[in-house]
Design a protein around this motif. Structure first.
Motif, short mmCIF file in Angstrom:
data_model
loop_
_atom_site.label_atom_id
_atom_site.label_comp_id
_atom_site.label_asym_id
_atom_site.label_seq_id
_atom_site.Cartn_x
_atom_site.Cartn_y
_atom_site.Cartn_z
N LEU A 144 0.83 -1.21 0.00
CA LEU A 144 0.00 0.00 0.00
C LEU A 144 0.86 1.25 0.00
N ASP A 145 1.98 1.22 0.70
CA ASP A 145 2.85 2.40 0.80
C ASP A 145 3.73 2.58 -0.42
N THR A 146 4.03 1.52 -1.14
CA THR A 146 4.96 1.60 -2.27
C THR A 146 4.28 1.63 -3.63
N GLY A 147 2.98 1.55 -3.68
CA GLY A 147 2.28 1.57 -4.95
C GLY A 147 2.24 0.25 -5.68
N LEU A 148 2.65 -0.82 -5.02
CA LEU A 148 2.63 -2.14 -5.65
C LEU A 148 1.32 -2.87 -5.42
N PHE A 149 0.46 -2.30 -4.60
CA PHE A 149 -0.83 -2.95 -4.34
C PHE A 149 -1.69 -2.91 -5.60
N ASP A 150 -2.38 -4.01 -5.84
CA ASP A 150 -3.26 -4.16 -6.99
C ASP A 150 -2.50 -4.05 -8.31
N THR A 151 -1.30 -4.61 -8.35
CA THR A 151 -0.53 -4.68 -9.59
C THR A 151 -0.01 -6.10 -9.78
N ARG A 152 0.12 -6.50 -11.02
CA ARG A 152 0.67 -7.83 -11.29
C ARG A 152 2.15 -7.89 -10.94
N VAL A 153 2.85 -6.76 -11.08
CA VAL A 153 4.26 -6.73 -10.72
C VAL A 153 4.44 -7.00 -9.23
N GLY A 154 3.60 -6.39 -8.41
CA GLY A 154 3.67 -6.64 -6.98
C GLY A 154 3.38 -8.09 -6.64
N LEU A 155 2.42 -8.68 -7.32
CA LEU A 155 2.10 -10.08 -7.06
C LEU A 155 3.25 -10.99 -7.47
N VAL A 156 3.91 -10.67 -8.58
CA VAL A 156 5.07 -11.46 -9.01
C VAL A 156 6.20 -11.34 -7.98
N LEU A 157 6.43 -10.15 -7.46
CA LEU A 157 7.48 -9.97 -6.44
C LEU A 157 7.16 -10.76 -5.18
N ALA A 158 5.90 -10.77 -4.78
CA ALA A 158 5.52 -11.55 -3.60
C ALA A 158 5.73 -13.04 -3.84
N TYR A 159 5.35 -13.51 -5.02
CA TYR A 159 5.54 -14.92 -5.35
C TYR A 159 7.02 -15.25 -5.48
N LEU A 160 7.81 -14.32 -5.98
CA LEU A 160 9.24 -14.55 -6.12
C LEU A 160 9.89 -14.76 -4.75
N ALA A 161 9.52 -13.92 -3.79
CA ALA A 161 10.04 -14.09 -2.44
C ALA A 161 9.57 -15.39 -1.81
N PHE A 162 8.38 -15.82 -2.18
CA PHE A 162 7.81 -17.04 -1.63
C PHE A 162 8.45 -18.31 -2.23
N THR A 163 8.78 -18.28 -3.52
CA THR A 163 9.28 -19.47 -4.20
C THR A 163 10.79 -19.58 -4.24
#
Length: 282
Positions: A144-163
């Motif tokens: 929410l603070d970085t502007g990555l919320f509700d973006t596919r790029v943010g979701l990819v980054l979250a999945y990258l950290a997870f995998t």
């Protein structure tokens, strides 16, 4: 020839004839058990009859009532195409990036001597043990603070950290199998360390890279918690979140959801069986 020998020979011949039959019966029984959960939703989508009716009237009667209207209606008049595209796009980006970063990380852990090397390699097993629910809320606030919320790029980054811990740990044994003299020979021929990594290591770990890509792809493709918390727009929802809003019968949705995974395995199966290390280590 003694009487006992004449008695044992028919028994041995019978055993040799029955062994392949028993083997094939066992194998095809296991195949049927594995395929039944996949085939039954498809059959129900094409002709939704009870299993007792199917058993009583037979497969030929079932084939006469097959219809594809449920598949066409779901594909044309529901947002499943958008959900499927979002899932494939996010999962493919996650798989490529995770395999690429994991390859460099596994190379560094295996080839470089540095303080805390064992701690780093063993800590890779600790991060997957952290429940996603603990990470989801802080990640939501950060996005929410970085502007990555509700973006596919943010979701990819979250999945990258997870995998990434999974794929890095998966690739370390593949790099360990490559002898050090092979890299030294490349360096003597004038290759840089990066050049040796690209020309020597990566071709020899193709099965590992394919496995890492598939693992990250499947984890991202099936993930639900991050997708439902970090994506708000309906147009950006992934398939696991989209199907909770009702886009068709479960059988039809399961068929569409399985197609990208089948394509991935059909394209990459040869890389699981092929590597270039054997020709150097014979």
């Amino acid at each position: 020839m003694s009487r006992s020998d004449r008695h044992e020979r028919p028994t041995s011949d019978l055993r040799n004839r029955l062994a392949p039959v028993a083997f094939h019966c066992l194998v095809w029984s296991l195949v049927a058990i594995v395929l039944l959960p996949l085939v039954w939703p498809v059959m129900q989508s094409l002709n939704g009859v009870r299993i007792t009716t199917l058993v009583d009237r037979g497969v030929l009667w079932w084939l006469r009532g097959v219809e594809f209207g449920a598949f066409l209606g779901t594909w044309l008049f529901t947002p499943i195409r958008r959900y499927l595209w979002n899932s494939v796009l996010v999962a493919t980006a996650t798989g490529v990036l995770s395999a690429a970063f994991a390859a460099s990380a596994a190379y560094a852990v295996d080839r470089f001597e540095f303080t805390g090397r064992q701690v780093v390699s063993r800590s890779l097993l600790v991060f997957p043990a952290v429940p996603q629910t603990i990470v989801a809320i802080p990640l939501y606030l950060l996005f929410l603070d970085t502007g990555l919320f509700d973006t596919r790029v943010g979701l990819v980054l979250a999945y990258l950290a997870f995998t990434l811990p999974f794929t890095t740990w998966l690739l370390i044994p593949y790099f360990s199998r490559i002898p050090a003299w092979l890299e030294d020979a490349a360096r003597v021929d004038g290759a840089t360390r990066f050049g040796a990594f690209v020309r020597v290591f990566l071709p020899n770990v193709k099965p590992g890279l394919a496995a890492a890509f598939v693992l990250a792809w499947m984890l991202a493709y099936n993930e639900f918690l991050f997708a439902v918390m970090l994506i708000d727009s309906p147009a950006k929802r992934t398939l696991p979140v989209g199907i909770t809003y009702g886009v068709g019968s479960p059988g039809v949705v399961s068929v569409f959801a399985s197609l990208p995974m089948l394509v991935i395995f059909a394209v990459l199966w040869q890389f699981f069986l092929r590597g270039e290390l054997d020709r150097w280590t014979r």
